[in-house]
Write a protein that holds these residues in place. Structure first.
Motif, PDB file in Angstrom:
ATOM      1  N   MET B 111     -30.161   3.095  24.962  1.00  0.00           N
ATOM      2  CA  MET B 111     -29.513   3.509  23.729  1.00  0.00           C
ATOM      3  C   MET B 111     -29.394   5.019  23.723  1.00  0.00           C
ATOM      4  O   MET B 111     -30.398   5.720  23.752  1.00  0.00           O
ATOM      5  CB  MET B 111     -30.327   3.026  22.527  1.00  0.00           C
ATOM      6  N   GLN B 113     -28.817   7.059  21.568  1.00  0.00           N
ATOM      7  CA  GLN B 113     -29.327   7.811  20.426  1.00  0.00           C
ATOM      8  C   GLN B 113     -30.828   7.636  20.226  1.00  0.00           C
ATOM      9  O   GLN B 113     -31.395   8.157  19.278  1.00  0.00           O
ATOM     10  CB  GLN B 113     -28.590   7.385  19.153  1.00  0.00           C
ATOM     11  N   LYS B 114     -31.461   6.861  21.104  1.00  0.00           N
ATOM     12  CA  LYS B 114     -32.900   6.676  20.954  1.00  0.00           C
ATOM     13  C   LYS B 114     -33.559   6.941  22.282  1.00  0.00           C
ATOM     14  O   LYS B 114     -32.950   6.773  23.329  1.00  0.00           O
ATOM     15  CB  LYS B 114     -33.197   5.245  20.524  1.00  0.00           C
ATOM     16  N   GLN B 115     -34.810   7.337  22.214  1.00  0.00           N
ATOM     17  CA  GLN B 115     -35.458   7.610  23.476  1.00  0.00           C
ATOM     18  C   GLN B 115     -36.816   6.952  23.564  1.00  0.00           C
ATOM     19  O   GLN B 115     -37.535   6.837  22.598  1.00  0.00           O
ATOM     20  CB  GLN B 115     -35.558   9.108  23.681  1.00  0.00           C
ATOM     21  N   GLN B 116     -37.127   6.509  24.765  1.00  0.00           N
ATOM     22  CA  GLN B 116     -38.407   5.863  24.983  1.00  0.00           C
ATOM     23  C   GLN B 116     -39.388   6.781  25.707  1.00  0.00           C
ATOM     24  O   GLN B 116     -40.561   6.505  25.756  1.00  0.00           O
ATOM     25  CB  GLN B 116     -38.215   4.576  25.790  1.00  0.00           C
ATOM     26  N   LEU B 118     -42.031   9.557  26.624  1.00  0.00           N
ATOM     27  CA  LEU B 118     -43.087  10.199  25.854  1.00  0.00           C
ATOM     28  C   LEU B 118     -42.710  11.657  25.636  1.00  0.00           C
ATOM     29  O   LEU B 118     -42.490  12.402  26.596  1.00  0.00           O
ATOM     30  CB  LEU B 118     -44.425  10.095  26.598  1.00  0.00           C
ATOM     31  N   ASP B 120     -44.165  14.420  24.545  1.00  0.00           N
ATOM     32  CA  ASP B 120     -44.988  15.588  24.876  1.00  0.00           C
ATOM     33  C   ASP B 120     -45.352  15.688  26.347  1.00  0.00           C
ATOM     34  O   ASP B 120     -46.049  16.600  26.761  1.00  0.00           O
ATOM     35  CB  ASP B 120     -46.288  15.565  24.057  1.00  0.00           C
ATOM     36  N   LEU B 121     -44.918  14.712  27.131  1.00  0.00           N
ATOM     37  CA  LEU B 121     -45.309  14.690  28.538  1.00  0.00           C
ATOM     38  C   LEU B 121     -44.073  14.781  29.430  1.00  0.00           C
ATOM     39  O   LEU B 121     -42.969  14.490  29.003  1.00  0.00           O
ATOM     40  CB  LEU B 121     -46.067  13.395  28.840  1.00  0.00           C
ATOM     41  N   PRO B 122     -44.269  15.163  30.682  1.00  0.00           N
ATOM     42  CA  PRO B 122     -43.143  15.136  31.622  1.00  0.00           C
ATOM     43  C   PRO B 122     -42.651  13.703  31.819  1.00  0.00           C
ATOM     44  O   PRO B 122     -43.424  12.757  31.661  1.00  0.00           O
ATOM     45  CB  PRO B 122     -43.748  15.682  32.917  1.00  0.00           C
ATOM     46  N   ASP B 125     -44.629  10.991  33.743  1.00  0.00           N
ATOM     47  CA  ASP B 125     -45.701  10.231  33.113  1.00  0.00           C
ATOM     48  C   ASP B 125     -45.169   8.951  32.482  1.00  0.00           C
ATOM     49  O   ASP B 125     -45.800   7.902  32.561  1.00  0.00           O
ATOM     50  CB  ASP B 125     -46.423  11.083  32.067  1.00  0.00           C
ATOM     51  N   GLN B 161     -41.953  19.044  30.475  1.00  0.00           N
ATOM     52  CA  GLN B 161     -42.156  18.264  29.257  1.00  0.00           C
ATOM     53  C   GLN B 161     -40.812  17.777  28.739  1.00  0.00           C
ATOM     54  O   GLN B 161     -39.839  18.532  28.686  1.00  0.00           O
ATOM     55  CB  GLN B 161     -42.782  19.134  28.177  1.00  0.00           C
ATOM     56  N   ARG B 163     -39.729  17.195  25.836  1.00  0.00           N
ATOM     57  CA  ARG B 163     -39.165  17.898  24.683  1.00  0.00           C
ATOM     58  C   ARG B 163     -38.507  19.210  25.068  1.00  0.00           C
ATOM     59  O   ARG B 163     -37.781  19.802  24.270  1.00  0.00           O
ATOM     60  CB  ARG B 163     -40.224  18.108  23.600  1.00  0.00           C
ATOM     61  N   GLU B 174     -33.905   9.218  30.806  1.00  0.00           N
ATOM     62  CA  GLU B 174     -33.921   7.960  30.057  1.00  0.00           C
ATOM     63  C   GLU B 174     -33.336   6.830  30.900  1.00  0.00           C
ATOM     64  O   GLU B 174     -33.883   5.733  30.962  1.00  0.00           O
ATOM     65  CB  GLU B 174     -33.088   8.080  28.767  1.00  0.00           C
TER      66      GLU B 174
END
Lengths: 263, 349
Positions: B111, B113-116, B118, B120-122, B125, B161, B163, B174
């Motif tokens: 999707m 528009q959505k992300q799975q 993590l 805060d992590l690279p 991970d 990371q 983010r 993704e």
């Protein structure tokens, strides 16, 4: 084989959780400091409460500390395992990222209950366990059988807390924002810091049958201090199995009604 | 490239699939919020209304339709996320809503528009988490990662990371995370949304390559017509929960736009009247002119123009697909507006 896989996945979650928390070094330090402060505060509170040595509601100073220790332990458990996972359910339903959990080929209830672990809150649990051991070691009636039974009852207690908290969080599938619902639970749970059997009769009934707080701290404490009765022990086991079963059923029902979030 | 199962049953079978939602409505403002807090006004919305189609292994099919047409709802029922209100669905022989392990290991849903990943992590991970969840053996994981890194150019972004990644970089990660287990059925919901043109092309190429290598079945929804035209020969157009077209992209163009544009560059000026003799003059700017001619007479008329006019250059084009789809929706919307409100109002009461 199946169990091995779940343990492996859990191990990866623990490691990922720790890594994620280590990314923020300041927060790491603050969190650790906070845990120590909280544990210190709890200890101080009990000491003041019992400073003149008078027993409260038939519970002596040390006996009450067993209850307080168990309460702290359960709070650590909630903070470390339940809060970081179950309180995210509402947000995930709202944003639609719950989809990803349901798409994975592992049990989704397991997944959403174990992804994040706040390792710092485990210090609460350790302090709690320490308190219980210290208090119980000075009691005459404490026995190894009682300790073993107490350990079993702690497991059922944690199961009960999980099932109740999980069901409350699950209402997010309908109401989406349910942060306040778990706060309600927290409020009631504060009663668990005191021996329920020391409370007046009707309150005792409420906290045993309506909100099973008694099973969480008082019943295991009674076993540890050598004052258990078969009824409560059995009741605790039955309550745990029953609540876990109902929570599982509720989960299956909730995902069948899941509407996701449109993108 | 290599695929052994040439089974005759379609990978995806859908018959009379239906999804009805109950939604609540709220009047604007605080007063509306209070009213809605006390008493929710429920409305039934038929997001997907008895659609039927089949898709064979290895096919890439584009879902087109305006916002709220029911594309995403249909995809989510196929992926097992939403339980259908009624109808029959099989994906690879499985009932999606049962969410069996074998089924889930064979599909993926991306999707845009959505992300799975993590946050805060690279990304690496997150990949490791998926490796454990999907039980991907180490050697297969390494091989897949090598391939993906090469095609998607993941080098250097996997250890940052998540983010801190750009939108395009994140989308690449993704996709990699979603395809790590090498699923055979891909549901891609707006995978290129918000990306710049270069990145769109890169993602498109990756999907095409993945389809070739694993003979994967792909359903793609996208706002960008180019995604669909580049990847999918077959198009399913959904509007108001109904399938309004299912067939070849070229047939769609033919049906909705039965003409071609002859684009002329003239060497000297010619009057509009003279050009209109060959077809409909759709644009004229100095020595440049577009003439719309009937599809089946294109070559004859183009030849005549070349012979009879002072032509410097000529190209023949299909009308742009955006326009074609737009015409199609405009048509169905008019019908839908006539048909829907009576039922909708009843449901609202």
């Amino acid at each position: 084989m199946r169990l091995k896989r779940y343990i492996r996945v859990l191990g990866i979650f623990v490691r990922a959780s720790i890594s994620a928390q280590l990314e923020y070094r300041v927060n790491f330090a603050v969190n650790l400091f906070g845990s120590l402060l909280l544990a210190g505060g709890t200890l101080l509170g009990i000491t003041i409460l019992y400073s003149d040595g008078t027993p409260l509601g038939g519970w002596s100073y040390r006996e009450s500390i067993v209850v307080v220790g168990l309460f702290t332990l359960v709070q650590g458990y909630i903070g470390a395992f339940l809060y970081p996972n179950l309180n995210k359910i509402g947000e995930e339903v709202r944003q639609g990222t719950m989809d990803f959990n349901l798409l994975k080929p592992v049990d989704a209830q397991f997944l959403i209950s174990s992804r994040n672990i706040n390792v710092f809150r485990l210090t609460d649990a350790l302090v709690g366990a320490g308190l219980v051991i210290w208090a119980a070691s000075g009691l005459e009636n404490a026995s190894s059988i009682g300790a073993l039974l107490g350990l079993c009852l702690i497991v059922t207690a944690l199961t009960i807390v999980y099932a109740v908290w999980f069901m409350l969080s699950m209402t997010a599938f309908w109401f989406v924002k349910v942060g306040n619902v778990t706060e309600l639970f927290n409020g009631f749970f504060r009663a668990g810091a005191f021996p329920v059997s020391a409370l007046p009769g009707w309150v005792r009934l409420v906290f045993t049958f309506l909100i099973p707080v008694a099973f969480v701290t008082t019943v295991p404490a009674e076993a540890i201090i050598g004052r258990w009765n078969a009824g409560s022990v059995l009741g605790s086991g039955v309550a745990a199995v029953l609540l876990l079963g109902v929570s599982r059923w509720f989960w299956t029902y909730a995902i069948s009604k899941y509407t996701s979030a449109s993108s | 490239m290599s695929h052994t199962d040439h089974s005759t049953t379609p990978v995806i079978q859908v018959r009379d699939l239906e999804k009805v939602y109950t939604v609540h409505e709220k009047e604007p403002g605080l007063r509306g919020s209070l009213a809605s807090f006390v008493r929710r006004r429920k409305t039934l919305v038929r997001a997907v209304d008895r659609i039927s189609f089949e898709i064979d292994a290895g096919q890439m099919v584009g879902f087109l339709g305006p916002n709220g047409a029911g594309k995403t709802t249909a995809l989510k029922m196929l992926a097992g996320l939403l339980h259908p209100t009624d109808g029959f669905v099989r994906v690879g022989g499985h009932v999606p809503k049962e969410r069996r392990t074998e089924f889930l290991k064979n599909i993926t849903l991306v999707m845009g528009q959505k992300q799975q990943l993590l946050w805060d992590l690279p990304a690496l991970d997150s990949f490791l988490v998926n490796q454990a969840i999907y039980e991907i053996p180490n050697d297969e994981y390494q091989a897949t990662m090598r391939e993906f890194s090469e095609i998607l150019e993941l080098e250097g972004i996997l250890k940052k990371q998540v983010r801190k990644l750009s939108l395009g970089e994140r989308m690449k990660c993704e996709l990699a995370a979603a395809l790590l287990h090498r699923p055979r059925v891909l549901f891609l919901d707006e995978p290129t949304i918000g990306l710049d043109v270069n990145m769109q092309v890169r993602i498109r190429e990756f999907v095409a390559e993945y389809n070739r290598r694993f003979n994967a079945t792909v359903i793609l929804t996208s706002h960008y017509m180019a995604d669909v035209t580049a990847l999918c020969k077959r198009i399913i157009v959904i509007d108001k929960g109904h399938i309004v077209f299912d067939g070849d992209l070229s047939a769609l163009v033919e049906e909705a736009a039965p003409g071609k544009t002859v684009r002329l560059e003239l060497s000297e000026n010619v009057s509009d009247e003279r050009l209109s003799f060959y077809g409909k003059l759709t644009s004229r700017e100095g020595l440049f002119a577009d003439v719309l001619v009937p599809r089946n007479e294109t070559s004859r008329l183009a030849a005549r123009m070349l012979a009879e006019l002072p032509v410097a250059d000529v190209t023949i084009e299909d009308p742009p697909i955006e326009g074609v789809i737009g015409t199609l929706f405009a048509g169905t919307n008019r019908q839908a507006v006539d048909a829907v409100p009576a039922g909708a109002e009843q449901a609202a009461r």
